[in-house]
Scaffold this active site. Structure first.
Site, PDB file in Angstrom:
ATOM      1  N   VAL A  15     -44.642   4.985 -33.543  1.00  0.00           N
ATOM      2  CA  VAL A  15     -43.717   3.619 -34.807  1.00  0.00           C
ATOM      3  C   VAL A  15     -44.368   2.904 -34.587  1.00  0.00           C
ATOM      4  O   VAL A  15     -44.844   2.816 -36.516  1.00  0.00           O
ATOM      5  CB  VAL A  15     -42.680   2.891 -34.090  1.00  0.00           C
ATOM      6  CG1 VAL A  15     -42.176   1.503 -34.438  1.00  0.00           C
ATOM      7  CG2 VAL A  15     -41.431   3.341 -32.291  1.00  0.00           C
ATOM      8  N   ALA A  44     -54.522  -2.633 -32.475  1.00  0.00           N
ATOM      9  CA  ALA A  44     -54.986  -2.879 -31.248  1.00  0.00           C
ATOM     10  C   ALA A  44     -54.566  -0.887 -30.973  1.00  0.00           C
ATOM     11  O   ALA A  44     -53.492  -0.255 -30.731  1.00  0.00           O
ATOM     12  CB  ALA A  44     -54.958  -3.543 -30.489  1.00  0.00           C
ATOM     13  N   LYS A 106     -37.847  -1.969 -25.386  1.00  0.00           N
ATOM     14  CA  LYS A 106     -36.396  -2.534 -24.870  1.00  0.00           C
ATOM     15  C   LYS A 106     -36.522  -2.168 -23.380  1.00  0.00           C
ATOM     16  O   LYS A 106     -35.644  -3.283 -22.828  1.00  0.00           O
ATOM     17  CB  LYS A 106     -34.735  -1.186 -25.182  1.00  0.00           C
ATOM     18  CG  LYS A 106     -35.518   0.124 -24.723  1.00  0.00           C
ATOM     19  CD  LYS A 106     -34.775   0.852 -25.220  1.00  0.00           C
ATOM     20  CE  LYS A 106     -35.288   3.036 -24.729  1.00  0.00           C
ATOM     21  NZ  LYS A 106     -36.469   2.953 -25.697  1.00  0.00           N
ATOM     22  N   GLU A 130     -34.479  -5.994 -33.512  1.00  0.00           N
ATOM     23  CA  GLU A 130     -33.868  -4.954 -34.024  1.00  0.00           C
ATOM     24  C   GLU A 130     -34.006  -3.996 -33.507  1.00  0.00           C
ATOM     25  O   GLU A 130     -33.353  -2.568 -33.248  1.00  0.00           O
ATOM     26  CB  GLU A 130     -33.429  -4.728 -35.674  1.00  0.00           C
ATOM     27  CG  GLU A 130     -32.365  -4.335 -36.305  1.00  0.00           C
ATOM     28  CD  GLU A 130     -31.215  -4.462 -35.873  1.00  0.00           C
ATOM     29  OE1 GLU A 130     -30.435  -5.809 -36.322  1.00  0.00           O
ATOM     30  OE2 GLU A 130     -30.332  -3.431 -35.040  1.00  0.00           O
ATOM     31  N   GLU A 210     -38.601  14.022 -25.241  1.00  0.00           N
ATOM     32  CA  GLU A 210     -39.920  13.728 -24.090  1.00  0.00           C
ATOM     33  C   GLU A 210     -40.346  14.881 -23.431  1.00  0.00           C
ATOM     34  O   GLU A 210     -39.230  15.869 -23.132  1.00  0.00           O
ATOM     35  CB  GLU A 210     -40.148  12.576 -24.301  1.00  0.00           C
ATOM     36  CG  GLU A 210     -39.549  11.386 -24.520  1.00  0.00           C
ATOM     37  CD  GLU A 210     -40.468   9.992 -24.411  1.00  0.00           C
ATOM     38  OE1 GLU A 210     -40.813   9.951 -23.822  1.00  0.00           O
ATOM     39  OE2 GLU A 210     -39.697   9.360 -25.285  1.00  0.00           O
ATOM     40  N   LYS A 225     -30.837  -0.253 -22.173  1.00  0.00           N
ATOM     41  CA  LYS A 225     -30.032  -0.601 -23.854  1.00  0.00           C
ATOM     42  C   LYS A 225     -29.611  -1.344 -24.094  1.00  0.00           C
ATOM     43  O   LYS A 225     -28.303  -1.922 -24.693  1.00  0.00           O
ATOM     44  CB  LYS A 225     -30.163   0.621 -24.647  1.00  0.00           C
ATOM     45  CG  LYS A 225     -31.083   0.962 -25.782  1.00  0.00           C
ATOM     46  CD  LYS A 225     -30.806   2.848 -26.066  1.00  0.00           C
ATOM     47  CE  LYS A 225     -31.884   2.770 -26.743  1.00  0.00           C
ATOM     48  NZ  LYS A 225     -31.672   4.485 -26.807  1.00  0.00           N
ATOM     49  N   GLY A 322     -37.006   7.615 -33.582  1.00  0.00           N
ATOM     50  CA  GLY A 322     -37.851   8.324 -33.847  1.00  0.00           C
ATOM     51  C   GLY A 322     -38.620   6.941 -34.833  1.00  0.00           C
ATOM     52  O   GLY A 322     -38.449   5.873 -35.253  1.00  0.00           O
TER      53      GLY A 322
HETATM   54  N1  LIG Z   1     -40.523   6.964 -30.884  1.00  0.00           N
HETATM   55  C1  LIG Z   1     -39.127   6.106 -30.444  1.00  0.00           C
HETATM   56  O1  LIG Z   1     -38.615   6.966 -31.121  1.00  0.00           O
HETATM   57  C2  LIG Z   1     -38.815   4.364 -29.948  1.00  0.00           C
HETATM   58  C3  LIG Z   1     -37.149   4.262 -30.254  1.00  0.00           C
HETATM   59  C4  LIG Z   1     -37.103   3.561 -30.602  1.00  0.00           C
HETATM   60  C5  LIG Z   1     -37.999   1.790 -29.967  1.00  0.00           C
HETATM   61  N2  LIG Z   1     -39.771   2.668 -29.411  1.00  0.00           N
HETATM   62  C6  LIG Z   1     -40.243   1.455 -28.686  1.00  0.00           C
HETATM   63  O2  LIG Z   1     -41.393   1.347 -29.227  1.00  0.00           O
HETATM   64  C7  LIG Z   1     -42.084   1.803 -28.151  1.00  0.00           C
HETATM   65  C8  LIG Z   1     -43.194   2.326 -29.060  1.00  0.00           C
HETATM   66  O3  LIG Z   1     -43.086   3.371 -29.273  1.00  0.00           O
HETATM   67  P1  LIG Z   1     -44.002   4.708 -29.690  1.00  0.00           P
HETATM   68  O4  LIG Z   1     -43.481   6.027 -29.493  1.00  0.00           O
HETATM   69  O5  LIG Z   1     -45.019   4.499 -30.862  1.00  0.00           O
HETATM   70  O6  LIG Z   1     -45.114   4.918 -27.904  1.00  0.00           O
HETATM   71  P2  LIG Z   1     -46.601   5.552 -28.121  1.00  0.00           P
HETATM   72  O7  LIG Z   1     -46.453   6.628 -29.472  1.00  0.00           O
HETATM   73  O8  LIG Z   1     -46.820   6.033 -26.806  1.00  0.00           O
HETATM   74  O9  LIG Z   1     -47.239   4.657 -28.662  1.00  0.00           O
HETATM   75  C9  LIG Z   1     -48.171   3.807 -27.757  1.00  0.00           C
HETATM   76  C10 LIG Z   1     -48.757   3.681 -28.898  1.00  0.00           C
HETATM   77  O10 LIG Z   1     -49.372   1.894 -28.242  1.00  0.00           O
HETATM   78  C11 LIG Z   1     -51.337   2.047 -27.715  1.00  0.00           C
HETATM   79  N3  LIG Z   1     -51.711   1.486 -26.610  1.00  0.00           N
HETATM   80  C12 LIG Z   1     -50.603   1.858 -25.161  1.00  0.00           C
HETATM   81  N4  LIG Z   1     -51.963   0.869 -24.133  1.00  0.00           N
HETATM   82  C13 LIG Z   1     -51.975   0.276 -24.779  1.00  0.00           C
HETATM   83  C14 LIG Z   1     -52.841  -0.946 -24.494  1.00  0.00           C
HETATM   84  N5  LIG Z   1     -53.019  -1.353 -23.849  1.00  0.00           N
HETATM   85  N6  LIG Z   1     -54.233  -1.649 -25.762  1.00  0.00           N
HETATM   86  C15 LIG Z   1     -53.638  -1.455 -26.690  1.00  0.00           C
HETATM   87  N7  LIG Z   1     -53.172  -0.113 -27.760  1.00  0.00           N
HETATM   88  C16 LIG Z   1     -52.659   0.232 -26.092  1.00  0.00           C
HETATM   89  C17 LIG Z   1     -51.222   3.458 -27.571  1.00  0.00           C
HETATM   90  O11 LIG Z   1     -52.911   3.979 -27.907  1.00  0.00           O
HETATM   91  P3  LIG Z   1     -53.950   5.073 -28.363  1.00  0.00           P
HETATM   92  O12 LIG Z   1     -52.563   5.864 -29.689  1.00  0.00           O
HETATM   93  O13 LIG Z   1     -54.949   4.846 -27.858  1.00  0.00           O
HETATM   94  O14 LIG Z   1     -52.664   6.048 -26.746  1.00  0.00           O
HETATM   95  C18 LIG Z   1     -50.372   3.430 -28.831  1.00  0.00           C
HETATM   96  O15 LIG Z   1     -50.676   3.802 -29.611  1.00  0.00           O
HETATM   97  C19 LIG Z   1     -42.003   1.884 -27.070  1.00  0.00           C
HETATM   98  O16 LIG Z   1     -41.123   0.416 -26.244  1.00  0.00           O
HETATM   99  C20 LIG Z   1     -40.710   2.632 -27.912  1.00  0.00           C
HETATM  100  O17 LIG Z   1     -39.719   1.943 -26.141  1.00  0.00           O
HETATM  101  C21 LIG Z   1     -39.593   3.883 -29.796  1.00  0.00           C
END
Ligand SMILES: NC(=O)c1ccc[n+]([C@@H]2O[C@H](COP(=O)([O-])OP(=O)(O)OC[C@H]3O[C@@H](n4cnc5c(N)ncnc54)[C@H](OP(=O)(O)O)[C@@H]3O)[C@@H](O)[C@H]2O)c1
Length: 446
Positions: A15, A44, A106, A130, A210, A225, A322
């Site tokens: 995201v 970060a 969430k 949102e 996943e 949710k 996504g």
């Molecule tokens: N993916 C979706 O479709 C989706 C949809 C709705 C909501 N969400 C929500 O959006 C959020 C992010 O999802 P995502 O899919 O983007 O997750 P993700 O791909 O796992 O990305 C997480 C990011 O956080 C960084 N991170 C983790 N621990 C950290 C720390 N202690 N300090 C600094 N950075 C840190 C990671 O760094 P590195 O890159 O270096 O590992 C990575 O860049 C979650 O809460 C998820 O539930 C996601």
């Protein structure tokens, strides 16, 4: 007049990266249309060394998330790290500093939302989310704004795209197998159709599931949710553990084929209903009529159908997950934060609403028993149901080949009954020496 908002972005994963790209591509247009200039001034991540192919200037990306939150140049914090810790502490730190926060997390809000919203209200800053419910589908705005003057009675949702994709594929294959069987003048066999494991593999290959899909398959993601939706729709203070949650892991092609014969489809449904001051909250596979609007929601899509006093039925459907669609929702929140007033929402503390006890849930049921093909077995099953006042609407026996050889499937449809009695009967029948597997129970909805 254009207002500028400097973003401290926590997380550059799916995201976070999509958010940076979205601002690169559409930032100028957002500024022209909405009068808000959004720029990422700090970000970060865990692994600073990893190249991410993003156009962020040197020195913007750091490993210390707390330093990003505290940086005086950062006016708004976007939390896209996920999980409860350290995200919860980082969000609280930002709010304490009087900085608005936008999050798509969430889990964090389902677990700690009440305290964080109270803190945001105390500090008079925004905490927007949102993207946390159904990605890009603007369900939070619909409930908070469009339906603000209405009274929500119930809400039915397909809140998880992974399971909806899997069930859509299993339903399609059950349809093909059923049509083949009809053309050949025979009944469908329980081995025909698509099983859950290959459907999951397909979903993973397409990027809809996943590597560890347990939270999706088990209904936990939808329950998180549903907590937020119940908070918005009813002002209810709920945690995921308060929600009856059953996943799709035990569904078989035979169940999907049976649904087809019943002119229904199986969906992982999230239900929230306020009845006589008590809240019925659950996530489970449900048989819903094929002609209902939610039945037509296929593939990785999400949808929520809301029944409210004034508007009647309102349906919202769209892409639930996504990076790009979630980033779209995050940016919409950022635009609100950048507007005069800062996007802070009124906070009314959540209230505890008594839950409908599980035993008192009322539904009609699809029950598939796996039993020996022997005299007296059917009579014992119907007697167990009858003792609890559960009346039978239909009964089918499937896969019967040669008497006594292999276990058979006995499918019973009940009239409306209370869950307590049904669960007791199923437990009793599962303990019979003639029962060969755990009984499948699917509730009908709608
Ligand atoms: N993916 C979706 O479709 C989706 C949809 C709705 C909501 N969400 C929500 O959006 C959020 C992010 O999802 P995502 O899919 O983007 O997750 P993700 O791909 O796992 O990305 C997480 C990011 O956080 C960084 N991170 C983790 N621990 C950290 C720390 N202690 N300090 C600094 N950075 C840190 C990671 O760094 P590195 O890159 O270096 O590992 C990575 O860049 C979650 O809460 C998820 O539930 C996601």
């Amino acid at each position: 007049m254009t207002r500028s908002l400097s973003i401290g972005l926590l997380g550059l994963g799916n995201v976070g990266s999509a958010l940076v790209r979205l601002l690169e591509e559409r930032g100028a247009e957002i500024e022209r249309l909405h009068g808000v200039r959004l720029s990422v001034v700090r970000a970060a991540v865990r692994d600073v060394g990893r190249s991410r192919g993003l156009g962020l200037a040197a020195g913007v990306v750091v490993a210390d998330a707390r330093a990003v939150v505290r940086d005086p140049a950062v006016q708004v914090v976007v939390e896209l790290v996920g999980g409860v810790d350290p995200s919860g502490t980082l969000v609280a730190d930002a709010l304490e500093l009087g900085k608005p926060v936008v999050t798509a997390n969430k889990l964090l809000l389902a677990e700690r939302g009440e305290a964080l919203f109270a803190l945001a209200a105390q500090k008079g800053v925004a905490l927007r989310f949102e993207g946390a419910v159904c990605g890009g589908m603007p369900i939070v705005r619909l409930l908070r704004e469009a339906l603000a003057s209405d009274s929500v009675v119930s809400l039915h949702g397909i809140l998880n795209g992974t399971t909806n994709y899997i069930l859509t594929r299993m339903t399609e294959e059950a349809g093909s197998a059923g049509r083949r069987a009809e053309a050949e003048g025979r009944s469908i066999r329980s081995t025909e159709g698509l099983a859950l494991a290959p459907a999951l593999k397909e979903a993973q290959a397409k990027g809809y599931a996943e590597a560890d899909p347990s939270l999706d398959l088990g209904g936990g993601d939808a329950a998180q949710k549903l907590c937020l939706l119940a908070r918005l729709a009813f002002g209810a203070r709920v945690r995921p553990a308060d929600i009856l949650t059953e996943g799709i892991e035990r569904l078989t092609p035979a169940d999907l084929a049976a649904a087809r014969e019943l002119n229904s489809v199986v969906k992982l449904l999230a239900v929230a209903r306020l009845t006589r001051g008590r809240l019925d909250l659950r996530v489970h596979p449900a048989m819903i009529p094929r002609q209902s609007p939610l039945a037509a929601v296929s593939g990785p899509f999400n949808a929520v159908e809301i029944q409210s006093d004034s508007l009647g039925s309102t349906l919202l459907s769209g892409q639930g997950a996504g990076g790009t669609c979630t980033a779209t929702a995050v940016v919409a929140d950022l635009i609100d934060v950048g507007r005069p007033g800062g996007g802070a929402l009124d906070f009314v503390p959540g209230r505890d609403i008594p839950a409908v006890p599980r035993a008192e849930i009322e539904s009609s049921y699809y029950l598939r028993f796996t039993v020996d093909d022997a005299p007296g077995v059917l009579a014992a099953i119907t007697a167990s149901l009858g003792r609890r006042g559960i009346s039978i609407a239909a009964l089918h026996q499937r896969d019967r080949q040669q008497e006594g050889k292999d276990p058979v499937a006995v499918v019973i449809l009940t009239h409306r009954a209370q869950e307590g009695g049904v669960q007791q009967a199923v437990a009793e029948i599962d303990a019979f020496p003639t029962t060969r597997g755990r009984t499948q129970l699917i509730r009908f909805e709608g």
